[in-house]
Every structure is written in C-alpha cells, then in structure tokens.
Scaffold this motif. Sequence first.
Motif, PDB file in Angstrom:
ATOM      1  N   GLN A 217       1.033  -1.303  -0.090  1.00 53.98           N
ATOM      2  CA  GLN A 217       0.074   0.095  -0.085  1.00 53.98           C
ATOM      3  C   GLN A 217       0.917   1.172   0.046  1.00 53.98           C
ATOM      4  OE1 GLN A 217      -2.333   0.777   3.535  1.00 53.98           O
ATOM      5  NE2 GLN A 217      -0.909  -0.136   5.091  1.00 53.98           N
ATOM      6  N   ASP A 221      -2.150   6.511   1.590  1.00 55.47           N
ATOM      7  CA  ASP A 221      -3.338   5.572   2.063  1.00 55.47           C
ATOM      8  C   ASP A 221      -3.359   5.185   3.560  1.00 55.47           C
ATOM      9  OD1 ASP A 221      -4.635   5.766  -0.344  1.00 55.47           O
ATOM     10  OD2 ASP A 221      -3.655   4.153  -1.096  1.00 55.47           O
ATOM     11  N   ASN A 242      -3.687  -2.693   1.675  1.00 55.76           N
ATOM     12  CA  ASN A 242      -4.127  -2.775   0.320  1.00 55.76           C
ATOM     13  C   ASN A 242      -4.272  -4.311  -0.181  1.00 55.76           C
ATOM     14  OD1 ASN A 242      -4.606  -2.697  -2.551  1.00 55.76           O
ATOM     15  ND2 ASN A 242      -3.705  -0.760  -2.697  1.00 55.76           N
ATOM     16  N   ASP A 244      -4.708  -5.862  -2.722  1.00 53.97           N
ATOM     17  CA  ASP A 244      -4.128  -6.145  -3.906  1.00 53.97           C
ATOM     18  C   ASP A 244      -2.806  -7.176  -3.969  1.00 53.97           C
ATOM     19  OD1 ASP A 244      -3.674  -6.489  -6.900  1.00 53.97           O
ATOM     20  OD2 ASP A 244      -2.892  -4.209  -7.086  1.00 53.97           O
ATOM     21  N   PRO A 293      -8.081   1.933   0.227  1.00 52.82           N
ATOM     22  CA  PRO A 293      -6.903   2.485  -0.516  1.00 52.82           C
ATOM     23  C   PRO A 293      -7.532   3.082  -1.759  1.00 52.82           C
ATOM     24  CG  PRO A 293      -6.825   0.135  -0.525  1.00 52.82           C
ATOM     25  CD  PRO A 293      -7.893   0.246   0.376  1.00 52.82           C
ATOM     26  N   ASP A 296      -3.613   3.285  -6.459  1.00 54.73           N
ATOM     27  CA  ASP A 296      -3.230   1.811  -7.003  1.00 54.73           C
ATOM     28  C   ASP A 296      -1.838   1.717  -7.132  1.00 54.73           C
ATOM     29  OD1 ASP A 296      -2.551   3.029  -9.424  1.00 54.73           O
ATOM     30  OD2 ASP A 296      -4.421   2.436 -10.577  1.00 54.73           O
ATOM     31  N   ARG A 297      -1.356   0.512  -7.085  1.00 56.63           N
ATOM     32  CA  ARG A 297       0.154   0.093  -7.240  1.00 56.63           C
ATOM     33  C   ARG A 297       0.756   0.993  -8.465  1.00 56.63           C
ATOM     34  NH1 ARG A 297      -0.268  -4.839  -6.742  1.00 56.63           N
ATOM     35  NH2 ARG A 297       0.427  -5.430  -8.770  1.00 56.63           N
TER      36      ARG A 297
END
Length: 322
Positions: A217, A221, A242, A244, A293, A296-297
């Motif tokens: 993350q 965030d 996060n 993801d 979050p 995004d990455r």
Amino acid sequence: MPRTLITGGAGFLGSHLCDRFIAEGHEVLCMDNLITGNPDNIAHLFERDDERFTFIKHDVTNYIHVGGDLDYVLHFASPASPIDYLKLPIQTLKVGALGTHKALGLAKAKNARFLLASTSEVYGDPQTHPQKETYWGNVNPIGPRGVYDEAKRFAEAITMAYNRYHGVETRIVRIFNTYGPRMRIDDGRALPTFMSQALRGDPLTVYGDGSQTRSFQYVDDLVEGIYRLLMSSVEEPVNIGNPDEITIKEFAEEIIRLTGSSSTITYEELPKDDPQVRQPDITRARERLQWAPAVDRAEGLARTLDYFRSAVPTSDTASVSS
C-alpha cells in the motif's frame, strides 16, 4: 490547537504522520533516538521554522517527560525492517515492551488518546488467508523474526491492558507492507532494494522461488487510515493495507519494467519463518472507518520511483528481504 506526540517521528512512516498532523492543525512533538530514523525525513519541517513542530531526541524505553498537555500519543518507535530488527534484536524487543509501557504511561498521565503502530507480522506465517483481525496468528516466538513479531504482540496486549484496567483510550493499527518516498534505500525490504538494484542495473535478489505474496500500500493511504482510526471510536485492532496481492517474483518483474532496467533476477535461500502469504481483510476498516486504499500500485510506484531516482547512489550495494 491539539497537541500530538509521535514517537519514531523521524522514521519513514512517522515523518509522513508529522506532515499530516501539522496539516490538520496540530502542534506536533516528534520524538526519536535516530537509531533507524533519519533527520533528513523531517528537515523540511525544521526549514519552515514552524512553531507547531518540535523535535525531541530521546529513547522511549526510558521515562518520557513531556511538559504541558497532550491530546494524542502515536507510538511508532521501533526498528521495522528485517535487516534492522535482526541487527538490533534487543533494542527491538525493548521498544516494543518498555517503550510501549512508557508511552502508555505518558498517555495515562496526560489523559491522551493512544494509538499503537502494530503490524501484519503479528499474524506470522498465516494459516488463514486473507488475514482478519480475529485471527490469532502463527508466530515462532524463538525464531529470528520473533523479536519483532512478539514485541508487537506484547505491545498489543499491554495496550489493551491499559485500556481495560486504566481506562486509557487506545487504538491499534495493524500495518501491512507500506511504501513511498523517504524509505531507506538500505533497509532490506523488497521495494527499496528492488528499486535500488534496478536503477543500478544490478540483479534483483529474490528469496526462495518468489512465489510468496505481499500486499503493498502507498504511504498516503496508510496515513489516511491511521488518522481516521485515531479520530474514531474503534478500540479493536484494525488492518490498514491494500488487498491487491502480488507474488514477490511478479513484483520484481514489475519494478524492472517500471524502471526500464536491464536487470535480471537472481534467487537465494528463503529466510527462516518468512511468511508465505500476506493479504489484509479490510472489512473492518471499510465498515467502521469508511476507509479503503485510493492509490493503485502503478500510481504509487511511479511516485516512489521519482524519489528513488534522486536517492540511489549508483555505487551502493543492497540485499533484499521480503
């Protein structure tokens, strides 16, 4: 003007919190012994000569004296990367135990709300996936990583003891892998090491076969989640991360593409007790804090790369631990 103490305030996360709380109109007392913190992280606050910012060099495992009132105490002092806590095992245990005790004692004396920086490492090498706050964890207490994992588990226990026995208002954030500007390039974690190696054109070092997963993350965030938690009424631990999820091998490949590097990947033996999976269940944060979050990455890594391009000396060497 609210008055807030942030221990570990010259560290990567602590310095971003100093920025946020000053922006929110707080007077911030930044306390750090600089064992892993870096004065450069807060240099811009000194340069502004802002009377709302004060730096106090102090080891929080000793008695903490702060004159005047305090509204909030955020305890972020601790070595936090494998390369640090394996090199500083006793200091890591002491700041998790004695440091948390001293910070809680200060919060009690000042009638201040206390927030503990805990970690996803309290889950150890988890046997449930993703990890919910109700999971008690799978930690090897005598393994090399145990100095950090158990320090944080004890810190959570004493925090809740002060809440139940002394009535201290407490909050616990369990932080998942976080990245962004001001990370130390030599701290041994995956992102700074991968970026440093890629920018120098060195091979990226992946431990094991790279199939272990992490969920990264962006620091903004995390800071937003921490602020919302502190200002909420939620006393149970809250995962801030996060969801993801990505394998370490895929992450290394992503960094190579992002930097445009000619680096390859090399593989070394997996460290003992290295977690095989890591992914937060953030249902509690979504429902109780209305937090999720926002970065995004791809966007977060692009922002972070700008910092690393200016920070990485081409002659440095680095090693990685995920």
